[in-house]
Design a protein around this motif. Structure first.
Motif, mmCIF file in Angstrom:
data_model
loop_
_atom_site.group_PDB
_atom_site.id
_atom_site.type_symbol
_atom_site.label_atom_id
_atom_site.label_comp_id
_atom_site.label_asym_id
_atom_site.label_seq_id
_atom_site.Cartn_x
_atom_site.Cartn_y
_atom_site.Cartn_z
ATOM 1 N N LEU A 1 61.076 26.397 40.246
ATOM 2 C CA LEU A 1 60.915 27.678 40.939
ATOM 3 C C LEU A 1 59.509 27.821 41.505
ATOM 4 C CD1 LEU A 1 62.914 30.166 38.679
ATOM 5 C CD2 LEU A 1 63.427 29.494 41.033
ATOM 6 N N ASP A 2 58.516 27.274 40.803
ATOM 7 C CA ASP A 2 57.166 27.247 41.367
ATOM 8 C C ASP A 2 57.137 26.442 42.658
ATOM 9 O OD1 ASP A 2 55.897 28.870 39.600
ATOM 10 O OD2 ASP A 2 55.042 27.279 38.363
ATOM 11 N N ALA A 3 57.900 25.336 42.684
ATOM 12 C CA ALA A 3 57.947 24.514 43.890
ATOM 13 C C ALA A 3 58.544 25.284 45.072
ATOM 14 C CB ALA A 3 58.757 23.243 43.624
ATOM 15 N N THR A 4 59.565 26.097 44.822
ATOM 16 C CA THR A 4 60.177 26.863 45.919
ATOM 17 C C THR A 4 59.217 27.896 46.496
ATOM 18 O OG1 THR A 4 61.097 28.533 44.404
ATOM 19 C CG2 THR A 4 62.464 26.601 44.890
ATOM 20 N N CYS A 5 58.190 28.277 45.724
ATOM 21 C CA CYS A 5 57.273 29.341 46.141
ATOM 22 C C CYS A 5 55.945 28.814 46.677
ATOM 23 C CB CYS A 5 56.999 30.281 44.962
ATOM 24 S SG CYS A 5 58.459 31.137 44.342
ATOM 25 N N VAL A 6 55.847 27.512 46.916
ATOM 26 C CA VAL A 6 54.602 26.928 47.404
ATOM 27 C C VAL A 6 54.415 27.245 48.884
ATOM 28 C CG1 VAL A 6 53.409 24.755 47.894
ATOM 29 C CG2 VAL A 6 54.553 25.086 45.702
ATOM 30 N N GLY A 7 53.219 27.685 49.260
ATOM 31 C CA GLY A 7 52.861 27.834 50.674
ATOM 32 C C GLY A 7 53.145 29.209 51.262
ATOM 33 N N GLN A 8 52.487 29.445 52.399
ATOM 34 C CA GLN A 8 52.648 30.721 53.094
ATOM 35 C C GLN A 8 54.011 30.866 53.753
ATOM 36 O OE1 GLN A 8 50.760 33.322 53.341
ATOM 37 N NE2 GLN A 8 48.683 32.734 52.751
ATOM 38 N N SER A 9 54.707 29.750 54.010
ATOM 39 C CA SER A 9 55.974 29.792 54.741
ATOM 40 C C SER A 9 57.149 30.227 53.876
ATOM 41 C CB SER A 9 56.282 28.402 55.320
ATOM 42 O OG SER A 9 56.469 27.460 54.276
ATOM 43 N N THR A 10 56.912 30.550 52.599
ATOM 44 C CA THR A 10 58.005 30.870 51.682
ATOM 45 C C THR A 10 58.811 32.071 52.167
ATOM 46 O OG1 THR A 10 56.687 30.050 49.825
ATOM 47 C CG2 THR A 10 58.581 31.436 49.297
ATOM 48 N N PRO A 11 60.123 31.891 52.455
ATOM 49 C CA PRO A 11 60.960 33.018 52.880
ATOM 50 C C PRO A 11 61.523 33.765 51.667
ATOM 51 C CG PRO A 11 62.238 31.008 52.961
ATOM 52 C CD PRO A 11 60.863 30.626 52.448
ATOM 53 N N LYS A 12 62.397 34.714 51.892
ATOM 54 C CA LYS A 12 63.127 35.362 50.812
ATOM 55 C C LYS A 12 64.127 34.352 50.274
ATOM 56 C CE LYS A 12 64.721 38.558 48.086
ATOM 57 N NZ LYS A 12 63.956 38.986 46.896
ATOM 58 N N LEU A 13 63.910 33.922 49.039
ATOM 59 C CA LEU A 13 64.653 32.785 48.491
ATOM 60 C C LEU A 13 65.994 33.209 47.909
ATOM 61 C CD1 LEU A 13 61.665 31.061 46.680
ATOM 62 C CD2 LEU A 13 62.764 30.281 48.783
ATOM 63 N N ILE A 14 66.966 32.307 48.048
ATOM 64 C CA ILE A 14 68.286 32.470 47.427
ATOM 65 C C ILE A 14 68.444 31.332 46.427
ATOM 66 C CG2 ILE A 14 70.771 32.575 47.811
ATOM 67 C CD1 ILE A 14 70.193 33.518 50.654
ATOM 68 N N ARG B 1 55.924 33.919 43.646
ATOM 69 C CA ARG B 1 56.941 33.965 42.595
ATOM 70 C C ARG B 1 57.056 35.366 42.004
ATOM 71 N NH1 ARG B 1 55.937 33.074 37.436
ATOM 72 N NH2 ARG B 1 54.042 31.886 37.867
ATOM 73 N N CYS B 2 55.927 36.023 41.795
ATOM 74 C CA CYS B 2 55.962 37.391 41.255
ATOM 75 C C CYS B 2 56.555 38.370 42.251
ATOM 76 C CB CYS B 2 54.554 37.821 40.850
ATOM 77 S SG CYS B 2 53.854 36.907 39.466
ATOM 78 N N GLN B 3 56.266 38.181 43.538
ATOM 79 C CA GLN B 3 56.815 39.061 44.559
ATOM 80 C C GLN B 3 58.341 39.005 44.588
ATOM 81 O OE1 GLN B 3 54.339 41.298 45.403
ATOM 82 N NE2 GLN B 3 54.880 41.057 47.551
ATOM 83 N N GLN B 4 58.897 37.814 44.329
ATOM 84 C CA GLN B 4 60.353 37.646 44.372
ATOM 85 C C GLN B 4 60.982 37.741 42.985
ATOM 86 O OE1 GLN B 4 62.030 35.017 47.151
ATOM 87 N NE2 GLN B 4 60.126 34.592 48.229
ATOM 88 N N LYS B 5 60.149 38.050 41.972
ATOM 89 C CA LYS B 5 60.623 38.299 40.607
ATOM 90 C C LYS B 5 61.409 37.111 40.059
ATOM 91 C CE LYS B 5 60.747 43.293 41.335
ATOM 92 N NZ LYS B 5 61.570 44.533 41.314
ATOM 93 N N LEU B 6 60.817 35.927 40.174
ATOM 94 C CA LEU B 6 61.448 34.707 39.683
ATOM 95 C C LEU B 6 60.794 34.279 38.377
ATOM 96 C CD1 LEU B 6 61.676 32.736 43.054
ATOM 97 C CD2 LEU B 6 63.483 34.049 41.921
ATOM 98 N N GLU B 7 61.528 33.503 37.582
ATOM 99 C CA GLU B 7 61.013 33.028 36.303
ATOM 100 C C GLU B 7 59.956 31.951 36.515
ATOM 101 O OE1 GLU B 7 64.229 31.673 33.952
ATOM 102 O OE2 GLU B 7 65.223 33.633 33.827
ATOM 103 N N LYS B 8 59.210 31.678 35.441
ATOM 104 C CA LYS B 8 58.167 30.654 35.482
ATOM 105 C C LYS B 8 58.779 29.319 35.078
ATOM 106 C CE LYS B 8 54.115 28.597 35.129
ATOM 107 N NZ LYS B 8 53.402 28.114 36.300
ATOM 108 N N THR B 9 59.177 28.504 36.047
ATOM 109 C CA THR B 9 59.644 27.141 35.807
ATOM 110 C C THR B 9 59.027 26.248 36.876
ATOM 111 O OG1 THR B 9 61.622 27.410 37.179
ATOM 112 C CG2 THR B 9 61.846 27.912 34.832
ATOM 113 N N HIS B 10 59.064 24.949 36.644
ATOM 114 C CA HIS B 10 58.436 24.021 37.583
ATOM 115 C C HIS B 10 59.145 24.027 38.931
ATOM 116 C CE1 HIS B 10 55.701 22.337 34.609
ATOM 117 N NE2 HIS B 10 56.719 22.241 33.762
#
Length: 427
Positions: A312-325, A301-310
């Motif tokens: 958004l945390d879910a989108t960042c779970v796991g090693q497979s996380t791509p560059k999110l839109i 989440r910090c790498q992609q500069k996203l806010e702290k929400t539940h």
């Protein structure tokens, strides 16, 4: 905003589409509304060139709220997001109330009853009802989303905090210890434990530093029970002083900090208790399940500069996380309410009967908890109303809308748009 789920004529899930495309299909009568929450349409015609792209379901289980997200691994588009609020604490309070009522009633009826222990055995893998409800809620929504979207993989935050890694950074090797993830587990745990504020002055929304309660210069260790958070000013002011000397003028704060340092994180304990039960439930779907820790989630989440929400945390779970839109994604807010109580008689606070509960739960094909749309054409309450309905046998219903409670709506003006399913929804 989140995409709209689409089903073909055989009720098989297709790739979710933009809401504008869904409106056009509904306007041209090529599709019909299949479900309101989450919004789903079903096609009326067969489209042989329909594209089906696999999606990944990501879960960030929490003690009070669980984040849910559907992500396209190849494009990074977040297709759907939701935050599921659990009712574990409500269940605990209900069980406590029931226990008190039963004990009071038994004390009044029987002065002494021999202890019975044979009915207290619990099966292997048993969880407290307040914890089991969290697992069941997530399992229910996994099954629902699998029917609405082409999900072929899942990711779960298996551990909120990697306690072994906190105690021994070398547990997973030198590469993990010296990599970019070093220290993330400890920092995240301390932020949750100490309320994201300075332990000494209570200031928030500033850069916080990890601080040793008993200084290392005086023999203090790096144990998690000896670490806290402080702002730069307090950290500099304390220096290598012993905490008892630093807070000798404020003994109440000293006692509070020392007690908090030894206290485990309750929410983390609840999540850690249910993590493996949830993992086994996900494995039963026979889909590949990826796992990750809370520290890894925060790193992504910090790498992609996203806010702290539940969600958004879910989108960042796991090693497979791509560059999110995540542009314009609006999460669906889901609250678990349960299906009501089976009590046939309500009681007052002393446990005595106060009112009777009718056995009939359905009147005029409606039941309390249905989401309805009412179009009142006559009378004092002319207008359109939408919300959750509370029924009466007389046919005069109450509707809870965004603007408040509307009372006395006749049943013939109501149309059900979503049947009661134990959850309430908001955007």
């Amino acid at each position: 905003m989140s995409k709209v789920f689409v089903l073909d004529t055989e009720k098989r899930p297709l790739i979710p589409i933009h809401s504008a495309q869904a409106r056009q299909l509904l306007r041209n009568k090529k599709a019909a509304i299949y479900r309101r929450f989450p919004f789903t349409i079903i096609l009326k015609e067969v489209y042989p060139d329909s594209v089906v792209m696999p999606l990944r379901l990501k879960l960030d289980p929490g003690a009070k709220t669980t984040g849910i997200a559907l992500v396209n691994d190849s494009t990074g588009v977040v297709v759907f997001a939701a935050e599921l609020k659990h009712r574990g604490f409500a269940i605990r309070e209900a069980l406590t109330s029931r226990r008190q009522l039963r004990r009071g009633r038994r004390a009044r009826k029987t002065r002494y009853r021999q202890a019975r222990f044979l009915n207290r055995t619990r099966p292997e893998g048993w969880l407290a009802p307040s914890l089991q409800s969290r697992v069941d809620n997530i399992k229910t929504w996994v099954e629902k989303l699998r029917k609405l979207a082409p999900i072929e993989a899942m990711s779960q935050e298996l551990v909120r905090f990697d306690m072994q890694l906190i105690r021994n950074p070398k547990i997973q090797g030198k590469e993990y210890q010296q990599g970019t993830l070093a220290g993330y587990e400890t920092r995240e745990y301390l932020l949750e434990k100490w309320g994201r504020q300075c332990a000494y002055c209570g200031i928030k929304d500033v850069q916080l530093q990890i601080e040793h309660i008993h200084p290392r210069a005086r023999g203090g260790s790096n144990s998690i029970t000896n670490l806290t958070l402080s702002c730069e000013k307090c950290n500099t002011k304390k220096g290598t002083k012993d905490i008892k000397d630093f807070l000798k003028k404020d003994p109440s704060k000293l006692t509070k900090i020392l007690a908090q340092a030894k206290r485990p994180l309750a929410d983390a304990a609840a999540v850690n208790t249910t993590r493996w039960a949830l993992f086994r439930a996900l494995k039963e779907t026979e889909l590949p399940v990826e796992t990750g820790s809370g520290g890894l989630t925060k790193f992504n989440r910090c790498q992609q500069k996203l806010e702290k929400t539940h969600w958004l945390d879910a989108t960042c779970v796991g090693q497979s996380t791509p560059k999110l839109i995540v542009k314009a994604v609006k999460p669906l807010l889901i609250t678990a309410n349960g299906h009501g109580s089976r009590q046939s008689c309500r009681t007052d606070k002393f446990g005595f009967p106060s009112r009777h509960v009718p056995r009939e739960k359905i009147h005029f094909n409606f039941q309390t908890g249905d989401i309805v749309k009412a179009s009142v054409a006559t009378g004092k309450k002319i207008g359109n109303y939408a919300g959750k309905v509370a029924i009466r046998s007389s046919g005069s219903f109450n509707i809870s809308t965004k603007n408040g409670l509307i009372q006395g709506i006749l049943h013939k003006f109501c149309k059900r748009i979503h049947a009661k399913d134990g959850y309430s929804y908001a955007q």
